[in-house]
Structure formats: C-alpha cells, structure tokens
Design a protein around this motif. Sequence first.
Motif, PDB file in Angstrom:
ATOM      1  N   PRO A 116      56.564  44.840  52.118  1.00 25.19           N
ATOM      2  CA  PRO A 116      56.291  43.725  51.201  1.00 25.19           C
ATOM      3  C   PRO A 116      54.910  43.821  50.563  1.00 25.19           C
ATOM      4  CG  PRO A 116      55.996  43.023  53.456  1.00 25.19           C
ATOM      5  CD  PRO A 116      56.528  44.425  53.528  1.00 25.19           C
ATOM      6  N   VAL A 117      54.828  43.480  49.296  1.00 28.10           N
ATOM      7  CA  VAL A 117      53.546  43.305  48.611  1.00 28.10           C
ATOM      8  C   VAL A 117      53.059  41.898  48.937  1.00 28.10           C
ATOM      9  CG1 VAL A 117      52.378  43.198  46.382  1.00 28.10           C
ATOM     10  CG2 VAL A 117      54.201  44.876  46.752  1.00 28.10           C
ATOM     11  N   THR A 118      51.880  41.779  49.503  1.00 27.78           N
ATOM     12  CA  THR A 118      51.404  40.480  50.000  1.00 27.78           C
ATOM     13  C   THR A 118      50.219  39.936  49.209  1.00 27.78           C
ATOM     14  OG1 THR A 118      50.135  41.686  51.678  1.00 27.78           O
ATOM     15  CG2 THR A 118      52.294  40.839  52.327  1.00 27.78           C
ATOM     16  N   VAL A 119      49.981  40.501  48.028  1.00 29.46           N
ATOM     17  CA  VAL A 119      48.892  40.011  47.170  1.00 29.46           C
ATOM     18  C   VAL A 119      49.437  39.714  45.783  1.00 29.46           C
ATOM     19  CG1 VAL A 119      47.157  41.347  48.444  1.00 29.46           C
ATOM     20  CG2 VAL A 119      48.248  42.333  46.400  1.00 29.46           C
ATOM     21  N   ASP A 120      48.594  39.137  44.952  1.00 36.09           N
ATOM     22  CA  ASP A 120      48.983  38.831  43.574  1.00 36.09           C
ATOM     23  C   ASP A 120      48.923  40.083  42.706  1.00 36.09           C
ATOM     24  OD1 ASP A 120      46.098  38.460  41.823  1.00 36.09           O
ATOM     25  OD2 ASP A 120      45.968  38.393  44.002  1.00 36.09           O
ATOM     26  N   ASP A 121      49.823  40.159  41.741  1.00 37.31           N
ATOM     27  CA  ASP A 121      49.756  41.201  40.715  1.00 37.31           C
ATOM     28  C   ASP A 121      48.950  40.724  39.509  1.00 37.31           C
ATOM     29  OD1 ASP A 121      51.271  43.146  42.048  1.00 37.31           O
ATOM     30  OD2 ASP A 121      53.161  42.319  41.320  1.00 37.31           O
ATOM     31  N   ALA A 122      48.931  39.425  39.295  1.00 35.42           N
ATOM     32  CA  ALA A 122      48.193  38.848  38.172  1.00 35.42           C
ATOM     33  C   ALA A 122      47.772  37.426  38.512  1.00 35.42           C
ATOM     34  CB  ALA A 122      49.044  38.841  36.902  1.00 35.42           C
ATOM     35  N   THR A 123      46.559  37.070  38.137  1.00 36.65           N
ATOM     36  CA  THR A 123      46.055  35.706  38.307  1.00 36.65           C
ATOM     37  C   THR A 123      45.296  35.303  37.050  1.00 36.65           C
ATOM     38  OG1 THR A 123      45.883  35.798  40.722  1.00 36.65           O
ATOM     39  CG2 THR A 123      44.479  34.212  39.603  1.00 36.65           C
ATOM     40  N   LEU A 124      45.590  34.115  36.563  1.00 37.26           N
ATOM     41  CA  LEU A 124      44.902  33.547  35.410  1.00 37.26           C
ATOM     42  C   LEU A 124      44.340  32.190  35.806  1.00 37.26           C
ATOM     43  CD1 LEU A 124      47.512  35.255  34.312  1.00 37.26           C
ATOM     44  CD2 LEU A 124      46.881  34.252  32.123  1.00 37.26           C
ATOM     45  N   PHE A 125      43.144  31.864  35.287  1.00 38.41           N
ATOM     46  CA  PHE A 125      42.621  30.521  35.529  1.00 38.41           C
ATOM     47  C   PHE A 125      41.684  30.082  34.418  1.00 38.41           C
ATOM     48  CE2 PHE A 125      39.338  33.094  37.601  1.00 38.41           C
ATOM     49  CZ  PHE A 125      38.145  32.395  37.384  1.00 38.41           C
ATOM     50  N   MET A 126      41.506  28.769  34.333  1.00 41.89           N
ATOM     51  CA  MET A 126      40.539  28.165  33.425  1.00 41.89           C
ATOM     52  C   MET A 126      39.419  27.534  34.246  1.00 41.89           C
ATOM     53  SD  MET A 126      42.979  26.404  30.522  1.00 41.89           S
ATOM     54  CE  MET A 126      43.820  25.361  31.721  1.00 41.89           C
ATOM     55  N   ALA A 127      38.255  27.388  33.621  1.00 44.93           N
ATOM     56  CA  ALA A 127      37.100  26.860  34.346  1.00 44.93           C
ATOM     57  C   ALA A 127      36.217  26.043  33.428  1.00 44.93           C
ATOM     58  CB  ALA A 127      36.297  28.013  34.946  1.00 44.93           C
ATOM     59  N   ARG A 128      35.474  25.124  34.049  1.00 43.94           N
ATOM     60  CA  ARG A 128      34.387  24.424  33.378  1.00 43.94           C
ATOM     61  C   ARG A 128      33.075  24.878  33.997  1.00 43.94           C
ATOM     62  NH1 ARG A 128      35.993  20.127  30.200  1.00 43.94           N
ATOM     63  NH2 ARG A 128      38.131  19.397  30.535  1.00 43.94           N
ATOM     64  N   PHE A 129      32.086  25.114  33.155  1.00 41.59           N
ATOM     65  CA  PHE A 129      30.758  25.516  33.621  1.00 41.59           C
ATOM     66  C   PHE A 129      29.844  24.300  33.672  1.00 41.59           C
ATOM     67  CE2 PHE A 129      32.535  29.431  31.990  1.00 41.59           C
ATOM     68  CZ  PHE A 129      32.040  30.420  32.836  1.00 41.59           C
ATOM     69  N   SER A 130      28.806  24.390  34.480  1.00 36.97           N
ATOM     70  CA  SER A 130      27.889  23.266  34.641  1.00 36.97           C
ATOM     71  C   SER A 130      27.117  22.965  33.362  1.00 36.97           C
ATOM     72  CB  SER A 130      26.910  23.542  35.788  1.00 36.97           C
ATOM     73  OG  SER A 130      26.180  24.728  35.548  1.00 36.97           O
ATOM     74  N   ASN A 131      27.010  23.946  32.462  1.00 42.58           N
ATOM     75  CA  ASN A 131      26.305  23.720  31.194  1.00 42.58           C
ATOM     76  C   ASN A 131      27.225  23.170  30.110  1.00 42.58           C
ATOM     77  OD1 ASN A 131      27.839  25.917  30.473  1.00 42.58           O
ATOM     78  ND2 ASN A 131      26.116  27.252  29.971  1.00 42.58           N
ATOM     79  N   GLY A 132      28.487  22.876  30.462  1.00 47.21           N
ATOM     80  CA  GLY A 132      29.427  22.308  29.519  1.00 47.21           C
ATOM     81  C   GLY A 132      30.361  23.300  28.860  1.00 47.21           C
ATOM     82  N   ALA A 133      30.129  24.586  29.051  1.00 48.38           N
ATOM     83  CA  ALA A 133      30.986  25.594  28.448  1.00 48.38           C
ATOM     84  C   ALA A 133      32.357  25.629  29.121  1.00 48.38           C
ATOM     85  CB  ALA A 133      30.334  26.973  28.543  1.00 48.38           C
ATOM     86  N   LEU A 134      33.354  26.097  28.381  1.00 47.46           N
ATOM     87  CA  LEU A 134      34.703  26.287  28.894  1.00 47.46           C
ATOM     88  C   LEU A 134      34.966  27.768  29.097  1.00 47.46           C
ATOM     89  CD1 LEU A 134      36.699  23.857  26.547  1.00 47.46           C
ATOM     90  CD2 LEU A 134      35.613  23.343  28.751  1.00 47.46           C
TER      91      LEU A 134
END
Length: 393
Positions: free
Chosen positions: A246-264
Amino acid sequence: MIQNLVKGESIRVGMIGYKFMGKAHSNAYRAMPMFFPNAPKPVMKVICGRDEVGVKQAAEQFGWEEYETDWHRLVEREDIDLIDINAPSNAHKEIAIAAARNGKHLFCEKPLALNLVDAREMLAVAEEHQIKHMVGFNYRFAPAVQLAKKLIQEERLGKIYHYRAAFMQDWIVDPNFPLVWRLQKDVAGSGSHGDLGAHIIDLARFLIGEMTEVIGMSETFIKERPLPTSMTGLSAKGDASAQKGPVTVDDATLFMARFSNGALGSFEATRFAAGHRCTNAFEINGSKGSVRFDFERMNELEVYFTDDPEDVQGFRRVIATDPAHAYMNAWWPAGHGIGFEHTFVHEALEILQALEENRMPEPNFLDGVRCQEILEAVDRSITERRWVEIKEV
C-alpha cells in the motif's frame, strides 16, 4: 563536549547517508573551498551508512577519508565537529539528539522530523546543549531567490498581496513505479506534502513571513505499487514477483493560507504533474510590482514594476548571474549559469561560516519546526475539513 571552533581552523564533518542527498552534500563540501577559498575548509572525515559495500564505494567515489556502518560510533567520535544527516526522515530524530548530546553541531536535511512532536524535541535538545543547527532548505540559496528576497526587503514590490507557489514533479505517474521509501509514511512521514510542500512552505516563510491559518485537500491517486528490490535516490527496481504494497502517503496536496501581513497564499505539491520534472515555482504580487520564479530556469527572475513607463511595462527577465547577485562573485563570468548542485555549496558555506563566526545559521531547526507546524495544520484541516489556525497545532 561541544567542539570549540577557532577562526581559521578546518571543520571536521561526519555524514550519515550516502545516496541522493549524500552525493549532493559531498559535492558541496568538495567544491566549496575551490570557489570560496576564504571560508572555513570542510574536512570530509567520515561517511556512514548501513550497507558496508555501498558506503565503502561512496567513500571512495565522493572523497571521504573513512567510512562507518554504525552512526552511534560516529556521533561519539572526538575528531568530528559537525554531523550532517541526510538519511531517510525516520532516522533524523534519533541521530540528531544523540549527536547533540555528544556536543556535535548539526546539519539535517528536511523535513526535520516525521512529525511536529519530534521536531520540537530535536530543537529543544539542540538548544539545551547549545550547539549550532541548520536544516536543509537548499532552494533559499539560489541567487534569483535571494534577489526576490532583496526586492521585498527593500519594499520595491510594495505591500505584498499574493504568494502562489507550486512544486510539481512526475516521477511516479506510472502506476507500476515501485513502492520506494518516499511513498511509505512510517519512513518518509508524508508524501508530496512533506517532501515538496516543505520547500515551498519554507520559501514562503523566507520571502513573505509567517502564516496564520490554512485549509487544504489531498489525494493518493495510486493506492498500491510493486515492492522494490533496490532503491537509489529517486529510482528503483520493482519486485519480479509483482507483489504489491500500500501507498501510505499523499500523491498531491493543495492548500490556501493567510499570512500575518495580510497576504493570501496558495500552494500545490504534486508528483502527478506529467511533463513537470522539477517545477518549483512561485509568483509574488505587491502594490508596486511582482516577481516570478521557476527552478527549472533557476538563474532567472522575472520582475515587473508598476512605475515603469506605460509603453515598456511588462515582466523583465533578470539573469541573476552578475556579481551583483548573491554568491555569484565566486562563480563564473556574467551570463554563465549555475545549477542545482550549487545551492548545496551555498548551504555548506552558510553552516561552516556560522560555525566559525559563532552564530546560528539560517535556516535552522526553528525554521524546521515552523515548517512542520504548517504541514500538520494543513493535515488537520484536511481531516477536519475546515480552516485551521497555525497556533492550534
């Protein structure tokens, strides 16, 4: 006891691991004195690996004085100043803690550990024993990336609004590619997320700053793969019996984030992007301009400034090979590019100069912990299907 280093003295290195990263690090130690002659000289004392035949061959090929098959003996040696760890991720914690307790300074490949708890323990032990420590985020050390950092620090891009990044590869698209250790969670910790995603997270922190919250998704496209009979770097041979695991890890991961300075921010890490061999790319948009970078063209930074005259506005291609750019006065004439291996030379320069100057190198274990916090916050957001604040992990 901590090795007390005196300015002008050589720094004796013991390295654990001898395959993909072992070759990259060995090359860096050999090349650095030729191009940075005023820097501390690394002495390649001992290379260590479990397979005596393999590590002996590596010692001869890479130029190490000795080889060792037991890392416990290596970290206890009094003739070693710096322990370089580039073994698989599941070995990092035990080796680093033992080495720190023996007063050895540390250079550890990323990700720092299999999980945040282990990474925090590694940092705590390193701080307790007052040793210097560095984590291997080599992409920081590309001159074009350093230029992007300079433009941001000098506020030439203005207020930062967006950071978008992707690290895309395609080396496991074939479903018959063997189940190498990087596809096993108990050894690697995670798949594309911790391997590729860690790099673009670190670059984001280096360039933009800290993140406050994240939300993500991931997928494992191929659930089982043939068991390997041998592995070297990113290549392997499959089991002739066609037995699968079995493959037990991700093949692809995507995410969004907010930065402390207000950037996306938006982040994509995948090993299933056909045609992308090593597309480690980012774009940064600010109120006064933008920059774009792709490691497949690592000597270039695309730069745009909003105050350029209207008739010549557009992204300009800056070749970051002139002596005006970081590290480049040591290399070749302007226009003569450098490559992947040179980022490791610059890493080696940083850790060795830090040891001589009695300062903490960057990036260090704290950066490794911060990266692990974001990785695990993304994992939690995927599991719980919600935004997760970094302070929650």
